[in-house]
Design a protein around this motif. Structure first.
Motif, short mmCIF file in Angstrom:
data_model
loop_
_atom_site.label_atom_id
_atom_site.label_comp_id
_atom_site.label_asym_id
_atom_site.label_seq_id
_atom_site.Cartn_x
_atom_site.Cartn_y
_atom_site.Cartn_z
N THR A 122 0.84 -1.20 0.00
CA THR A 122 0.00 0.00 0.00
C THR A 122 0.87 1.25 0.00
O THR A 122 0.59 2.21 -0.72
CB THR A 122 -0.93 -0.01 1.22
OG1 THR A 122 -1.70 -1.20 1.20
CG2 THR A 122 -1.86 1.20 1.21
N ALA A 123 1.93 1.25 0.82
CA ALA A 123 2.82 2.41 0.87
C ALA A 123 3.51 2.61 -0.48
O ALA A 123 3.66 3.75 -0.95
CB ALA A 123 3.86 2.23 1.97
N LYS A 124 3.93 1.53 -1.10
CA LYS A 124 4.58 1.62 -2.41
C LYS A 124 3.62 2.21 -3.44
O LYS A 124 3.98 3.11 -4.21
CB LYS A 124 5.04 0.23 -2.85
CG LYS A 124 5.78 0.21 -4.16
CD LYS A 124 6.23 -1.19 -4.49
CE LYS A 124 6.91 -1.26 -5.85
NZ LYS A 124 7.32 -2.62 -6.17
N ARG A 125 2.38 1.73 -3.45
CA ARG A 125 1.39 2.25 -4.39
C ARG A 125 1.06 3.71 -4.08
O ARG A 125 0.83 4.51 -4.99
CB ARG A 125 0.14 1.39 -4.35
CG ARG A 125 0.36 0.02 -4.94
CD ARG A 125 -0.87 -0.83 -4.87
NE ARG A 125 -0.58 -2.15 -5.41
CZ ARG A 125 -1.03 -3.28 -4.89
NH1 ARG A 125 -1.80 -3.25 -3.83
NH2 ARG A 125 -0.73 -4.43 -5.44
N ARG A 126 1.02 4.08 -2.80
CA ARG A 126 0.74 5.46 -2.41
C ARG A 126 1.86 6.38 -2.93
O ARG A 126 1.60 7.48 -3.42
CB ARG A 126 0.62 5.56 -0.89
CG ARG A 126 0.16 6.92 -0.41
CD ARG A 126 0.04 6.99 1.10
NE ARG A 126 -0.89 6.02 1.63
CZ ARG A 126 -0.57 5.04 2.48
NH1 ARG A 126 0.68 4.94 2.91
NH2 ARG A 126 -1.46 4.20 2.92
N ARG A 127 3.13 5.92 -2.80
CA ARG A 127 4.25 6.70 -3.32
C ARG A 127 4.13 6.89 -4.82
O ARG A 127 4.36 7.99 -5.34
CB ARG A 127 5.58 6.01 -2.99
CG ARG A 127 6.10 6.28 -1.60
CD ARG A 127 7.56 5.86 -1.46
NE ARG A 127 7.85 4.51 -1.93
CZ ARG A 127 7.73 3.40 -1.21
NH1 ARG A 127 7.33 3.49 0.04
NH2 ARG A 127 8.03 2.23 -1.72
N LYS A 128 3.76 5.81 -5.52
CA LYS A 128 3.63 5.92 -6.98
C LYS A 128 2.50 6.88 -7.36
O LYS A 128 2.62 7.62 -8.33
CB LYS A 128 3.36 4.54 -7.59
CG LYS A 128 4.57 3.65 -7.63
CD LYS A 128 4.24 2.38 -8.33
CE LYS A 128 4.97 2.39 -9.65
NZ LYS A 128 4.82 1.12 -10.38
N ARG A 129 1.41 6.85 -6.61
CA ARG A 129 0.30 7.74 -6.91
C ARG A 129 0.66 9.20 -6.66
O ARG A 129 0.18 10.10 -7.33
CB ARG A 129 -0.93 7.38 -6.07
CG ARG A 129 -1.73 6.23 -6.60
CD ARG A 129 -3.08 6.16 -5.90
NE ARG A 129 -2.99 6.11 -4.45
CZ ARG A 129 -2.91 5.00 -3.75
NH1 ARG A 129 -2.90 3.83 -4.36
NH2 ARG A 129 -2.86 5.03 -2.44
N SER A 130 1.51 9.44 -5.66
CA SER A 130 1.84 10.82 -5.30
C SER A 130 2.90 11.42 -6.22
O SER A 130 3.16 12.62 -6.14
CB SER A 130 2.29 10.89 -3.85
OG SER A 130 3.55 10.25 -3.72
N GLN A 131 3.54 10.61 -7.05
CA GLN A 131 4.55 11.15 -7.96
C GLN A 131 3.89 11.99 -9.04
O GLN A 131 2.77 11.74 -9.45
CB GLN A 131 5.34 10.02 -8.62
CG GLN A 131 6.30 9.33 -7.70
CD GLN A 131 7.02 8.20 -8.40
OE1 GLN A 131 6.61 7.78 -9.47
NE2 GLN A 131 8.08 7.72 -7.78
#
Length: 169
Positions: A122-131
């Motif tokens: 989830t954290a990895k996907r959140r980082r990708k979404r925030s880029q």
């Protein structure tokens, strides 16, 4: 002799129910639900959970048990045999409880491990979404320049028409 009383009115007869033999478990469940739903106001008895069986604790002191050796009377062997059976049953119960506890601990560890993996994903996907993507390059939101102004919360694709693609350093 008692005095004659007024005759009773006839009791209303119940309509005869057809005998239905369920062919499988689903049909049996359907029949039970139909029977429950005939009178929805009636409370349904929900049985309490039965307590887990536990053996009696071993006796503190056993008197006059000679065992299966020579010299024991004919009745003594049966006393010994019952005590031995109860002790084996108690040991089997303790072994089963230890195994159950071990399996519960393994399950809890597996749950924790799965939860950690899910949080990492989830954290990895959140980082990708925030880029922020500017001309196909990943940039920090503060580096994106839209028409000459810094946009700190830019989270959309910056197209060439909307972005000068100048990285402010």
């Amino acid at each position: 002799m008692a005095a004659p009383s007024a005759p009773r009115p006839p009791r209303p007869r119940k309509e005869p129910q057809p005998l239905v033999i369920p062919r499988n478990a689903a049909e049996e469940q359907r029949l039970r639900l139909e029977r429950l739903m005939r009178n929805p106001e009636k409370t349904v008895p929900i049985p309490e959970k039965l307590n887990e069986w536990a053996p009696r604790p071993p006796p503190e002191f056993v008197r006059d048990v000679m065992g299966s050796s020579a010299g024991a009377g004919s009745g003594e062997f049966h006393v010994y045999r019952h005590l031995r059976r109860r002790e084996y049953q108690r040991q089997d119960f303790m072994d089963a409880m230890a195994e159950k506890q071990r399996l519960d601990e393994e399950f809890q560890k597996k749950l924790e491990r799965n939860k950690m993996i899910a949080e990492e994903q989830t954290a990895k996907r959140r980082r990708k979404r925030s880029q922020v993507w500017c001309w196909g390059l990943s940039v920090e939101p503060s580096d994106c320049v839209v028409r000459g102004t810094r946009v700190p919360d830019c989270s959309a694709w910056c197209l060439p028409l909307h972005c000068l693609s100048v990285f402010v350093r």
